[in-house]
Design an enzyme around this catalytic site. Structure first.
Site, PDB file in Angstrom:
ATOM      1  N   LYS A  13       0.831  -1.216   0.000  1.00 16.86           N
ATOM      2  CA  LYS A  13       0.000   0.000   0.000  1.00 16.86           C
ATOM      3  C   LYS A  13       0.865   1.266   0.000  1.00 16.86           C
ATOM      4  O   LYS A  13       0.590   2.210  -0.728  1.00 16.86           O
ATOM      5  CB  LYS A  13      -0.926   0.030   1.240  1.00 16.86           C
ATOM      6  CG  LYS A  13      -1.904  -1.141   1.314  1.00 16.86           C
ATOM      7  CD  LYS A  13      -2.864  -0.992   2.480  1.00 16.86           C
ATOM      8  CE  LYS A  13      -2.223  -1.076   3.851  1.00 16.86           C
ATOM      9  NZ  LYS A  13      -1.643  -2.403   4.170  1.00 16.86           N
ATOM     10  N   ARG A  88      -9.075   0.618   9.183  1.00 14.78           N
ATOM     11  CA  ARG A  88      -8.570  -0.731   9.472  1.00 14.78           C
ATOM     12  C   ARG A  88      -9.635  -1.591  10.154  1.00 14.78           C
ATOM     13  O   ARG A  88      -9.397  -2.767  10.385  1.00 14.78           O
ATOM     14  CB  ARG A  88      -7.442  -0.655  10.474  1.00 14.78           C
ATOM     15  CG  ARG A  88      -5.994  -0.435  10.086  1.00 14.78           C
ATOM     16  CD  ARG A  88      -5.309  -1.432   9.277  1.00 14.78           C
ATOM     17  NE  ARG A  88      -3.972  -1.780   9.721  1.00 14.78           N
ATOM     18  CZ  ARG A  88      -2.870  -1.089   9.463  1.00 14.78           C
ATOM     19  NH1 ARG A  88      -2.912   0.026   8.808  1.00 14.78           N
ATOM     20  NH2 ARG A  88      -1.714  -1.545   9.880  1.00 14.78           N
ATOM     21  N   ARG A 127      11.586  -7.268   4.754  1.00 17.75           N
ATOM     22  CA  ARG A 127      11.450  -5.814   4.636  1.00 17.75           C
ATOM     23  C   ARG A 127      12.313  -5.084   5.663  1.00 17.75           C
ATOM     24  O   ARG A 127      12.432  -5.504   6.800  1.00 17.75           O
ATOM     25  CB  ARG A 127       9.980  -5.426   4.841  1.00 17.75           C
ATOM     26  CG  ARG A 127       9.704  -3.964   4.579  1.00 17.75           C
ATOM     27  CD  ARG A 127       8.307  -3.759   4.108  1.00 17.75           C
ATOM     28  NE  ARG A 127       7.392  -3.561   5.224  1.00 17.75           N
ATOM     29  CZ  ARG A 127       6.136  -3.158   5.069  1.00 17.75           C
ATOM     30  NH1 ARG A 127       5.639  -2.947   3.877  1.00 17.75           N
ATOM     31  NH2 ARG A 127       5.372  -2.999   6.117  1.00 17.75           N
ATOM     32  N   ARG A 162      11.808  -3.016  11.649  1.00 16.45           N
ATOM     33  CA  ARG A 162      10.894  -2.390  12.611  1.00 16.45           C
ATOM     34  C   ARG A 162      10.539  -3.367  13.736  1.00 16.45           C
ATOM     35  O   ARG A 162      10.521  -4.571  13.524  1.00 16.45           O
ATOM     36  CB  ARG A 162       9.598  -1.971  11.891  1.00 16.45           C
ATOM     37  CG  ARG A 162       9.775  -0.722  11.086  1.00 16.45           C
ATOM     38  CD  ARG A 162       8.598  -0.304  10.232  1.00 16.45           C
ATOM     39  NE  ARG A 162       7.321  -0.941  10.433  1.00 16.45           N
ATOM     40  CZ  ARG A 162       6.285  -0.795   9.604  1.00 16.45           C
ATOM     41  NH1 ARG A 162       6.399  -0.031   8.528  1.00 16.45           N
ATOM     42  NH2 ARG A 162       5.153  -1.389   9.829  1.00 16.45           N
ATOM     43  N   ARG A 173      -0.027  -9.423  13.335  1.00 12.22           N
ATOM     44  CA  ARG A 173      -0.582  -8.415  12.408  1.00 12.22           C
ATOM     45  C   ARG A 173      -1.438  -9.085  11.336  1.00 12.22           C
ATOM     46  O   ARG A 173      -2.480  -8.561  10.945  1.00 12.22           O
ATOM     47  CB  ARG A 173       0.548  -7.616  11.752  1.00 12.22           C
ATOM     48  CG  ARG A 173       1.138  -6.566  12.688  1.00 12.22           C
ATOM     49  CD  ARG A 173       2.465  -6.072  12.182  1.00 12.22           C
ATOM     50  NE  ARG A 173       2.370  -5.248  11.003  1.00 12.22           N
ATOM     51  CZ  ARG A 173       3.376  -5.042  10.151  1.00 12.22           C
ATOM     52  NH1 ARG A 173       4.545  -5.619  10.354  1.00 12.22           N
ATOM     53  NH2 ARG A 173       3.213  -4.279   9.104  1.00 12.22           N
TER      54      ARG A 173
END
Ligand code: AMP
Length: 219
Positions: A13, A88, A127, A162, A173
């Site tokens: 996104k 969300r 990532r 992260r 998540r």
């Protein structure tokens, strides 16, 4: 354009939103970026949000709506916005509907970036993100690595994994996405606003979104 980008964590996104802002100057509004900047600055909002974020849980709807009401009232949203990571939950989507009615703004579409689960998992675990809150460039250790020293190619800051990209947080998540966010797909489908795009390449996805916008007569 005034659009929502839906999709699982790691669906791309943020990358698609950035490419779309280059196209027509609409602003990208990422609740994740706003929250990470608040955590970094140590504001009250950041202190409240940090524990939820580190676990991979959602930040409470009331806090998110306060942020989004203030953000959508800013002048730069008049030309258009790309909502990335918001709404969300169904309550957020309902609150957004009321807020847009109050602001007299019509949403063009909600685009669902549909990405196979194995691709998502691979992307999330590989990532890395630039630690500079003003940059936050996204890297991938396989396909788009940072410099050999592990720094950002754009701003030179260290590139990090992260806190919410550890394996436990990622699984949480994805579960949260399935439980709370995936129901938004049928929410927007019922309203006739949904465009579903099988999204494997950000560039192709952006082209497809532009085509949909042209068909709808959005400039
Ligand atoms: P993101 O970068 O969009 O994946 O967001 C990172 C984290 O910020 C999420 O895992 C949540 O903890 C929090 N967050 C971002 N956007 C929202 C939202 N709309 N509602 C609740 N929590 C959010």
């Amino acid at each position: 354009m005034k659009i929502i980008l839906l999709g699982a964590p790691g669906a791309g996104k943020g990358t698609v939103a950035k490419l779309l802002t280059d196209f027509d100057g609409s602003v990208q509004i990422s609740t994740g970026d706003i929250l990470r900047a608040a955590v970094k600055e140590g504001t009250d909002l950041g202190k409240e949000a940090k524990a939820y974020m580190d676990r991979g849980d959602l930040v409470p709807d009331s806090l998110i709506m306060k942020i989004m009401e203030a953000r959508l009232r800013e002048d730069d949203c008049r030309n258009g916005f790309i909502l990335d990571g918001f709404p969300r939950t169904i309550p957020q989507a309902q609150a957004l509907k009321e807020l847009l009615k109050k602001l007299d703004v019509r949403l063009d579409m909600a685009v669902n970036l549909d990405v196979p689960k194995d691709v998502i998992l691979d992307r999330l675990t590989t990532r890395r993100t630039c630690s500079n809150p003003d940059c936050q460039a996204i890297y991938n250790i396989k396909s788009n690595p940072p410099t050999p020293e592990g720094t950002c190619k754009k701003c030179g800051s260290p590139v990090i994994q992260r806190d919410d990209e550890t394996e436990d947080a990622i699984m949480n998540r994805l579960q949260t996405y399935n439980d709370k966010t995936a129901p938004l797909i049928s929410f927007y489908e019922k309203k006739g606003l949904l465009k579903n795009i099988l999204s494997l390449s950000s560039v192709d996805t952006v082209e497809e979104i532009k085509k949909h916008l042209a068909v709808e007569g959005v400039d």
